[in-house]
Design an enzyme around this catalytic site. Structure first.
Site, PDB file in Angstrom:
ATOM      1  N   GLY A 106       0.804  -1.214   0.000  1.00 39.57           N
ATOM      2  CA  GLY A 106       0.000   0.000   0.000  1.00 39.57           C
ATOM      3  C   GLY A 106       0.833   1.258   0.000  1.00 39.57           C
ATOM      4  O   GLY A 106       0.666   2.135  -0.849  1.00 39.57           O
ATOM      5  N   ASP A 107       1.753   1.387   0.965  1.00 39.86           N
ATOM      6  CA  ASP A 107       2.628   2.557   1.026  1.00 39.86           C
ATOM      7  C   ASP A 107       4.081   2.125   1.088  1.00 39.86           C
ATOM      8  O   ASP A 107       4.925   2.800   1.674  1.00 39.86           O
ATOM      9  CB  ASP A 107       2.279   3.432   2.241  1.00 39.86           C
ATOM     10  N   GLU A 108       4.379   1.009   0.474  1.00 42.21           N
ATOM     11  CA  GLU A 108       5.732   0.449   0.506  1.00 42.21           C
ATOM     12  C   GLU A 108       6.276   0.366  -0.920  1.00 42.21           C
ATOM     13  O   GLU A 108       5.577  -0.042  -1.855  1.00 42.21           O
ATOM     14  CB  GLU A 108       5.724  -0.950   1.131  1.00 42.21           C
TER      15      GLU A 108
END
Length: 399
Positions: free
Chosen positions: A322-324
């Site tokens: 997701g936010d990686e």
């Protein structure tokens, strides 16, 4: 029972057999017609020859028949004995009694021809003052006909050979004119079926029916080529979607895992180093909750663009969560090179991101570094080290 299929014939062999049969029938029919015409002509010639000989003999034996003189009769027919083709002469008086007779001392060379052309003696009445005074009978043989038959057979054979050769040549020409265009069509179909050569086209063949067939095949190939292009585009699009993140257009986790394994294998072969950078956005959930999911998506798109801008041409970046994000950098000479790249990424993403509502959001990231082969020999080990290093970096930033 055997499952073997009988060998299939070719169109050219089939046409060759058909033309050979037609040629044989035509030659046989022509030969029969020539033979019958020759027999009729020879029969007419033989009958006319015997008739003329009988008329000649009638003039010579007329006085002998008047006086019933056998000696004079023999003298009267003596000129006929020198005419080839006469086997027997008989002079009969008015009561049918033989007056004299002559038989050729030469054997008949072809009795079969004699039976065909002279089945019965030719009889000519001898008349004097309108009254029948006797009869002259002449039997022919084959001595004069044999040469004509030989010449006729030779001429007929030559005609048949010429006819046969001409027919075969025309048949071969026909086969070539038909089989070659069909072979062109078969060649195009073969390339399309085996090699998917939808760009192949049937050229003009010079035969109206085959040109119509070739036109239909070309139209079908145009449709197939269009479908192939569409399918390739669809396949490329689906392959891109399967290996890329829809939001940022970066490669996804599956593409990253495949690329990491391939690059580790290459580095092992070259005995070189590569760096794995694991990037996590700090407090992204708070930004998502505070500004909305649309703003969060805009931040992720901006971060992806900034990460790619920092990398070298040979480096690889992917969104793996997701936010990686993750980055594969190679070659690297030492850990310091990877840490310098991580610092550049942190500085690049720290610039404010303008949101749609006019506000600015200042993102921050934590970056963990792992070096192959120093920190691990496979992708799983490198990810574990990089993830741990990222969390250590995140904790240090909080302090």
């Amino acid at each position: 029972m055997s499952d073997r299929k009988p060998p299939r014939t070719t169109l050219q062999k089939l046409l060759s057999r058909f033309h050979f049969g037609v040629t044989l029938f035509a030659v046989a029919l022509s030969g029969l017609a020539i033979m019958l015409a020759g027999v009729a002509a020879l029969r007419g010639y033989a009958d006319r020859n015997i008739e003329l000989a009988a008329q000649l003999g009638a003039y010579g034996v007329e006085p002998a028949l008047v006086f019933r003189d056998p000696r004079a009769a023999r003298e009267g027919i003596e000129p006929l004995t020198h005419i080839p083709g006469i086997a027997q002469l008989r002079i009969l008086d008015d009561r049918g009694a033989p007056l004299t007779e002559w038989v050729s001392p030469q054997p008949d060379p072809a009795p079969l021809l004699t039976r065909i052309f002279f089945p019965e003696p030719f009889a000519l009445p001898v008349r004097r003052n309108g009254s029948r005074i006797g009869t002259i009978e002449i039997s022919g043989d084959s001595s004069t006909l044999l040469d004509y038959v030989r010449i006729g057979l030779l001429a007929g054979l030559i005609c048949l050979i010429v006819t046969g050769l001409g027919t075969v040549a025309l048949a071969r020409r026909f086969e070539y004119e038909l089989v070659k265009p069909l072979g062109e069509i078969a060649s195009v179909a073969h390339d399309v079926r085996l090699h998917r050569r939808f760009d192949k086209r049937v050229q003009s063949l010079g035969i109206a029916e085959l040109d119509r067939l070739g036109g239909d095949i070309n139209a079908l190939l145009d449709e197939l080529q269009g479908w192939q292009g569409h399918m390739e585009s669809e396949h490329a699009m689906l392959a891109h979607r399967a290996s890329h993140d829809m939001l940022t257009a970066m490669p996804n986790r599956a593409a990253f895992d495949e690329q990491l394994a391939a690059r580790i294998e290459g580095a092992a072969t070259r005995r070189s180093r590569l760096a794995l950078l694991f990037i996590d956005v700090d407090n992204f959930k708070a930004a998502n909750d505070g500004f909305g999911h649309a703003a969060g998506d805009a931040v992720l798109v901006a971060l992806a663009a900034r990460i790619r801008a920092v990398l070298r041409r040979a480096d690889f970046a992917a969104r793996i969560g997701g936010d990686e994000f993750a980055v594969i950098a190679e070659p690297v000479d030492a850990r310091a090179d990877a840490e310098e790249l991580a610092l550049r990424i942190c500085n690049a993403v720290a610039e404010p991101v303008a949101l749609t509502d006019g506000e600015d959001y200042r993102p921050a990231v934590s970056v963990g570094v792992a070096i192959y082969p120093d920190d691990g020999g496979d992708g799983t080990a490198l990810l574990t080290v990089a993830d741990s290093d990222m969390y250590a970096h995140k904790l240090s930033n909080r302090n």
